[in-house]
Design a protein around this motif. Structure first.
Motif, mmCIF file in Angstrom:
data_model
loop_
_atom_site.group_PDB
_atom_site.id
_atom_site.type_symbol
_atom_site.label_atom_id
_atom_site.label_comp_id
_atom_site.label_asym_id
_atom_site.label_seq_id
_atom_site.Cartn_x
_atom_site.Cartn_y
_atom_site.Cartn_z
ATOM 1 N N LEU A 17 0.835 -1.212 0.000
ATOM 2 C CA LEU A 17 0.000 0.000 0.000
ATOM 3 C C LEU A 17 0.865 1.256 0.000
ATOM 4 C CD1 LEU A 17 -2.755 -1.066 2.562
ATOM 5 C CD2 LEU A 17 -2.939 -0.947 0.076
ATOM 6 N N LEU A 18 1.980 1.224 0.724
ATOM 7 C CA LEU A 18 2.891 2.362 0.745
ATOM 8 C C LEU A 18 3.536 2.559 -0.622
ATOM 9 C CD1 LEU A 18 4.399 4.595 2.241
ATOM 10 C CD2 LEU A 18 6.071 2.876 2.937
ATOM 11 N N GLU A 19 3.973 1.482 -1.250
ATOM 12 C CA GLU A 19 4.569 1.587 -2.583
ATOM 13 C C GLU A 19 3.561 2.130 -3.586
ATOM 14 O OE1 GLU A 19 6.173 -2.286 -3.375
ATOM 15 O OE2 GLU A 19 7.946 -1.901 -2.138
ATOM 16 N N ASP A 20 2.295 1.744 -3.451
ATOM 17 C CA ASP A 20 1.245 2.287 -4.320
ATOM 18 C C ASP A 20 1.082 3.786 -4.088
ATOM 19 O OD1 ASP A 20 -1.066 2.148 -6.126
ATOM 20 O OD2 ASP A 20 -2.253 2.504 -4.308
ATOM 21 N N ALA A 21 1.100 4.209 -2.823
ATOM 22 C CA ALA A 21 0.970 5.626 -2.522
ATOM 23 C C ALA A 21 2.172 6.414 -3.048
ATOM 24 C CB ALA A 21 0.821 5.836 -1.014
ATOM 25 N N ILE A 22 3.371 5.852 -2.955
ATOM 26 C CA ILE A 22 4.565 6.516 -3.482
ATOM 27 C C ILE A 22 4.487 6.626 -5.001
ATOM 28 C CG2 ILE A 22 7.069 6.277 -3.777
ATOM 29 C CD1 ILE A 22 7.117 5.153 -0.893
ATOM 30 N N ALA A 23 3.983 5.574 -5.658
ATOM 31 C CA ALA A 23 3.799 5.625 -7.112
ATOM 32 C C ALA A 23 2.807 6.724 -7.482
ATOM 33 C CB ALA A 23 3.327 4.271 -7.637
ATOM 34 N N LYS A 24 1.725 6.849 -6.728
ATOM 35 C CA LYS A 24 0.743 7.921 -6.982
ATOM 36 C C LYS A 24 1.392 9.287 -6.750
ATOM 37 C CE LYS A 24 -3.313 5.481 -7.035
ATOM 38 N NZ LYS A 24 -3.799 5.162 -8.348
ATOM 39 N N LEU A 25 2.224 9.397 -5.728
ATOM 40 C CA LEU A 25 2.918 10.644 -5.436
ATOM 41 C C LEU A 25 3.812 11.054 -6.607
ATOM 42 C CD1 LEU A 25 3.725 12.739 -3.123
ATOM 43 C CD2 LEU A 25 5.624 11.185 -2.669
ATOM 44 N N LEU A 26 4.580 10.118 -7.136
ATOM 45 C CA LEU A 26 5.477 10.417 -8.250
ATOM 46 C C LEU A 26 4.731 10.643 -9.557
ATOM 47 C CD1 LEU A 26 8.417 7.979 -7.502
ATOM 48 C CD2 LEU A 26 8.272 10.416 -7.014
#
Length: 163
Positions: A17-26
Motif C-alpha cells: 500500500l505504501l509503494e502504491d501511494a509513493i507511485a501515486k505521489l510520483l
C-alpha cells in the motif's frame, strides 16, 4: 498461522500500500482513501502517513527536478523551493560526464549522472522512507529518460545520504 507470520503478512501488505501511494505521489495523482494518502497542495504533492510528518514533494513538469520536505502538519505554510535556507530532505543533482568508448577510445560518449540525495533523519521510519522514495525516483528517471545509443551511455543513478 503463527503470530510472527501474521505480523509479517500485515507488514508486507502495508508495504504494498505504501509503494502504491509513493507511485501515486510520483505520478502526481491524488489518493484520498486508505492509510497512506496523497494530496495536491499548491505546487507540491503531499504524502500523509499516520503518526509521521507529511512529505511535501515538488516535481518540475519541465525538467527532472525533485525536492522533498518532511513537514509537520501544524505548519500551515508550504516550503519555499526558491529559498536556499530551507534545505530539502530529498533532492537531485544532475551532471554530465564524457566517457571514452570501450571499443573505440577515440569516440567520446556523454553520460548523464543523476545523484539523488536524502538527508539523515534520526527517526528510523523516515530514514527508511527516504531510501524507498529515492529508489523510486531513480527507477522513474531511468524509465523516462531517452538516450541516443550512438552518442550517449545509459544514465547513471546514484543514491546516497547527504552530508
Amino acid at each position: 498461522m503463527t503470530i510472527e507470520a501474521l505480523t509479517t503478512e500485515r507488514t508486507i501488505s502495508k508495504l504494498v500500500l505504501l509503494e502504491d501511494a509513493i507511485a501515486k505521489l510520483l505520478n502526481r495523482q491524488e489518493k484520498d482513501w486508505g492509510c497512506f494518502q496523497v494530496v495536491k497542495e499548491g505546487d507540491f504533492y503531499s504524502l500523509y502517513i499516520p503518526s509521521l510528518a507529511s512529505l511535501k514533494l515538488y516535481q518540475s513538469s519541465k525538467s527532472i527536478v525533485y525536492k522533498g520536505y518532511w513537514w509537520h502538519e501544524r505548519e500551515d505554510t508550504l516550503p519555499d523551493i526558491k529559498d536556499r535556507s530551507e534545505k530539502p530532505d530529498i533532492y537531485l543533482r544532475k551532471k554530465r560526464k564524457e566517457v571514452p568508448d570501450k571499443k573505440n577510445p577515440r569516440l567520446i560518449k556523454q553520460q548523464r549522472i543523476f545523484e539523488i540525495y536524502y538527508r539523515y533523519n534520526s527517526c528510523p521510519e523516515v530514514r527508511r522512507l527516504n531510501q524507498i522514495i529515492t529508489r523510486a525516483i531513480g527507477d522513474r528517471i531511468l524509465s523516462s529518460v531517452t538516450i541516443s545509443p550512438a552518442e550517449e551511455l545509459v544514465p547513471l543513478i546514484l543514491i546516497s545520504e547527504a552530508d
